[in-house]
Design an enzyme around this catalytic site. Structure first.
Site, mmCIF file in Angstrom:
data_model
loop_
_atom_site.group_PDB
_atom_site.id
_atom_site.type_symbol
_atom_site.label_atom_id
_atom_site.label_comp_id
_atom_site.label_asym_id
_atom_site.label_seq_id
_atom_site.Cartn_x
_atom_site.Cartn_y
_atom_site.Cartn_z
ATOM 1 N N SER A 1 4.371 -15.781 -20.096
ATOM 2 C CA SER A 1 4.359 -16.761 -18.081
ATOM 3 C C SER A 1 4.038 -18.187 -18.691
ATOM 4 C CB SER A 1 3.872 -15.821 -18.206
ATOM 5 O OG SER A 1 4.047 -14.500 -18.283
ATOM 6 N N ARG B 1 -7.193 -14.281 -18.697
ATOM 7 C CA ARG B 1 -6.767 -15.339 -19.237
ATOM 8 C C ARG B 1 -7.452 -16.213 -19.734
ATOM 9 N NH1 ARG B 1 -4.483 -11.666 -19.709
ATOM 10 N NH2 ARG B 1 -2.261 -10.358 -18.382
ATOM 11 N N GLU C 1 -0.553 -21.423 -17.855
ATOM 12 C CA GLU C 1 -1.168 -20.853 -18.174
ATOM 13 C C GLU C 1 -1.003 -21.158 -20.278
ATOM 14 O OE1 GLU C 1 -0.004 -16.048 -18.528
ATOM 15 O OE2 GLU C 1 -0.191 -15.883 -20.533
HETATM 16 C C1 LIG Z 1 7.709 -13.692 -25.665
HETATM 17 C C2 LIG Z 1 6.573 -14.027 -25.386
HETATM 18 C C3 LIG Z 1 5.913 -13.132 -24.679
HETATM 19 C C4 LIG Z 1 4.366 -12.708 -24.259
HETATM 20 N N1 LIG Z 1 3.518 -11.997 -23.091
HETATM 21 C C5 LIG Z 1 2.496 -12.435 -23.122
HETATM 22 C C6 LIG Z 1 1.695 -11.196 -21.673
HETATM 23 O O1 LIG Z 1 2.732 -10.033 -22.138
HETATM 24 N N2 LIG Z 1 0.744 -11.327 -22.086
HETATM 25 C C7 LIG Z 1 -0.642 -12.530 -22.682
HETATM 26 O O2 LIG Z 1 -1.009 -12.607 -22.560
HETATM 27 N N3 LIG Z 1 0.553 -13.068 -23.655
HETATM 28 C C8 LIG Z 1 1.622 -13.587 -23.644
HETATM 29 N N4 LIG Z 1 2.539 -15.007 -24.162
HETATM 30 C C9 LIG Z 1 1.542 -15.751 -24.309
HETATM 31 C C10 LIG Z 1 1.057 -15.582 -25.790
HETATM 32 O O3 LIG Z 1 1.456 -14.973 -27.381
HETATM 33 C C11 LIG Z 1 -1.018 -14.876 -26.333
HETATM 34 O O4 LIG Z 1 -0.691 -16.123 -24.825
HETATM 35 C C12 LIG Z 1 -1.244 -14.997 -27.276
HETATM 36 O O5 LIG Z 1 -2.058 -13.814 -26.466
HETATM 37 C C13 LIG Z 1 -1.381 -16.194 -28.226
HETATM 38 O O6 LIG Z 1 -1.610 -16.107 -29.027
HETATM 39 P P1 LIG Z 1 -1.118 -17.164 -30.420
HETATM 40 O O7 LIG Z 1 -1.660 -16.191 -32.107
HETATM 41 O O8 LIG Z 1 0.023 -17.156 -30.433
HETATM 42 O O9 LIG Z 1 -1.541 -18.404 -29.987
HETATM 43 P P2 LIG Z 1 -1.713 -19.690 -29.655
HETATM 44 O O10 LIG Z 1 -0.277 -20.116 -28.722
HETATM 45 O O11 LIG Z 1 -1.440 -20.038 -31.520
HETATM 46 O O12 LIG Z 1 -2.429 -20.417 -29.306
HETATM 47 C C14 LIG Z 1 -3.177 -20.020 -27.629
HETATM 48 C C15 LIG Z 1 -4.433 -20.736 -28.158
HETATM 49 O O13 LIG Z 1 -5.514 -20.193 -28.250
HETATM 50 C C16 LIG Z 1 -5.763 -20.817 -29.729
HETATM 51 N N5 LIG Z 1 -6.535 -19.660 -30.345
HETATM 52 C C17 LIG Z 1 -5.199 -19.605 -31.486
HETATM 53 N N6 LIG Z 1 -6.107 -19.108 -32.647
HETATM 54 C C18 LIG Z 1 -7.139 -19.076 -32.749
HETATM 55 C C19 LIG Z 1 -8.511 -18.383 -32.776
HETATM 56 N N7 LIG Z 1 -7.384 -17.954 -34.529
HETATM 57 N N8 LIG Z 1 -9.374 -18.880 -32.509
HETATM 58 C C20 LIG Z 1 -9.491 -19.573 -31.292
HETATM 59 N N9 LIG Z 1 -8.858 -19.922 -31.090
HETATM 60 C C21 LIG Z 1 -7.194 -19.791 -31.132
HETATM 61 C C22 LIG Z 1 -5.526 -21.976 -30.458
HETATM 62 O O14 LIG Z 1 -5.425 -23.236 -30.105
HETATM 63 C C23 LIG Z 1 -4.545 -22.442 -28.626
HETATM 64 O O15 LIG Z 1 -5.746 -22.917 -27.774
HETATM 65 C C24 LIG Z 1 3.641 -13.881 -24.792
HETATM 66 C C25 LIG Z 1 4.165 -15.503 -25.084
HETATM 67 C C26 LIG Z 1 5.621 -14.805 -25.953
HETATM 68 C C27 LIG Z 1 6.355 -16.070 -26.007
#
Ligand SMILES: Cc1cc2nc3c(=O)[nH]c(=O)nc-3n(C[C@H](O)[C@H](O)[C@H](O)COP(=O)(O)OP(=O)(O)OC[C@H]3O[C@@H](n4cnc5c(N)ncnc54)[C@H](O)[C@@H]3O)c2cc1C
Length: 320
Positions: free
Chosen positions: A236, A187, A306
């Site tokens: 998480s 992560r 996280e």
């Molecule tokens: C139900 C549920 C289950 C999940 N299960 C998992 C799992 O099993 N494993 C896991 O790893 N995660 C999990 N997650 C967390 C999440 O989905 C991941 O961390 C995912 O990678 C976040 O992506 P996002 O586009 O939503 O990022 P955001 O929440 O929009 O942003 C997260 C971070 O990334 C940055 N960011 C977003 N887009 C970009 C971009 N294009 N370039 C640079 N930085 C960027 C943001 O500034 C922020 O710092 C889960 C979440 C939920 C709600």
């Protein structure tokens, strides 16, 4: 006032949406938090060039305006006060997946950063390509996935990532980075808060499509049975400490169902915290700090969040 002028200048030249004081809650899975002072949804790289130009003209480039890349908001809690600077959420032309053949194998994909990770998993499975099945229930974007090195079921983005295109929102320069340059671990990546991932290039392994789909379906069913779904949480809350699980530690501290304000620890999975109706982002912040403190007091383990808290929060008053 100044940002209104910036917004006007942008609206004259960009194709995507430009807003001031724009609500962000609906762009996050927690559905919490205040507005962005300036919100831009660049349609394509041309819009990003204009954004760089306009910020320079108004003396706001080079870090003078706080910037926040926003993906699908599935790993963040935005403060009730919102974000005091610029939020960039990539638009339509960053939501495409195309076949990519770096080595004539045709086993690769060029994935725009706004594509959702389940879309990538389905795209690959349909073509008999393995390596992304684990992402079927992760509601994040490809860009957020690279930033977080998202993963599950023993797989992670870093296993298949070859390289990424990254724009620095301070200098507005673009870099092509090999995966090895991103220092990916559990992560974690070394991307900075101003780095905006535009595209990821992935390389999968060929496998029978039916086998890939069946594995993906197993992961999906496992999730549905063990986790509360994507509503009003961000997955998480804490990273798993080495050799242990954060959920086990929270549960062992007797904190399933524990609440602060309208936010509570899920009864189904102790590392998921749910925001109830009427919850504020501050409630989630306070809950995370209270749980962290209690686990530390009870087990001596210091859990590391996280999920990301974005913007200003009051230091928790609930730690006992
Ligand atoms: C139900 C549920 C289950 C999940 N299960 C998992 C799992 O099993 N494993 C896991 O790893 N995660 C999990 N997650 C967390 C999440 O989905 C991941 O961390 C995912 O990678 C976040 O992506 P996002 O586009 O939503 O990022 P955001 O929440 O929009 O942003 C997260 C971070 O990334 C940055 N960011 C977003 N887009 C970009 C971009 N294009 N370039 C640079 N930085 C960027 C943001 O500034 C922020 O710092 C889960 C979440 C939920 C709600």
């Amino acid at each position: 006032m100044k940002l209104e002028k910036v917004a006007e200048a942008l609206r004259e030249r960009v194709k995507g949406a430009v807003e001031t004081d724009h609500p962000l809650a609906r762009f996050t899975t927690y559905r919490l938090g205040g507005p962005a002072a300036l919100y831009v949804e660049p349609h394509d790289t041309g819009d990003l060039e204009v954004l760089g130009d306009v910020l320079r003209t108004h003396g706001l480039s080079g870090g003078r305006l706080p910037v926040l890349p926003l993906g699908r908001g599935s790993n963040m809690v935005i403060s009730d006060a919102g974000w005091p600077g610029l939020v960039v959420r990539l638009g339509d032309s960053f939501a495409r997946i195309e076949p990519w053949s770096p080595d004539a194998s045709e086993h690769g994909a060029r994935v725009g950063a706004a594509v959702s990770m389940p879309q990538v998993a389905n795209w690959a499975a349909r073509r008999g390509l393995s390596g992304f099945e684990w992402a079927i229930s992760i509601p994040g974007s490809m860009g957020g996935g690279v930033k977080m090195n998202a993963g599950a079921h023993g797989g992670e983005v870093g296993d298949v990532l070859v390289s990424a295109t990254v724009l620095d929102l301070g200098s507005f320069t673009i870099r092509e980075l090999e995966a090895a340059a991103l220092d990916l671990s559990y992560r974690h990546s070394n991307l900075t808060p101003t780095d905006l991932v535009l595209e990821a290039r992935l390389l999968f392994s060929p496998e029978d499509a039916a086998v890939v789909k069946a594995r993906m379906e197993d992961y999906r069913k496992h999730r549905a049975a063990t986790q509360p779904g994507a509503l009003q949480n961000a997955g998480s809350v804490f990273k798993n400490p080495p050799g242990d699980s954060a959920g086990r530690l929270v549960e062992a501290a007797g904190l399933k169902g524990f609440s602060v304000g309208e936010a509570r620890v899920s009864e189904l999975h102790a590392n998921f915290f749910i925001a109830g109706d009427g919850s504020r982002a501050q409630d989630v912040f306070d809950l995370v700090h209270a749980v962290k403190q209690r686990v530390l007091d009870g087990s001596g383990v210091e859990l590391v969040p996280e999920i990301r808290f974005i913007g200003a929060f009051e230091q928790a008053a609930t730690d006992q």
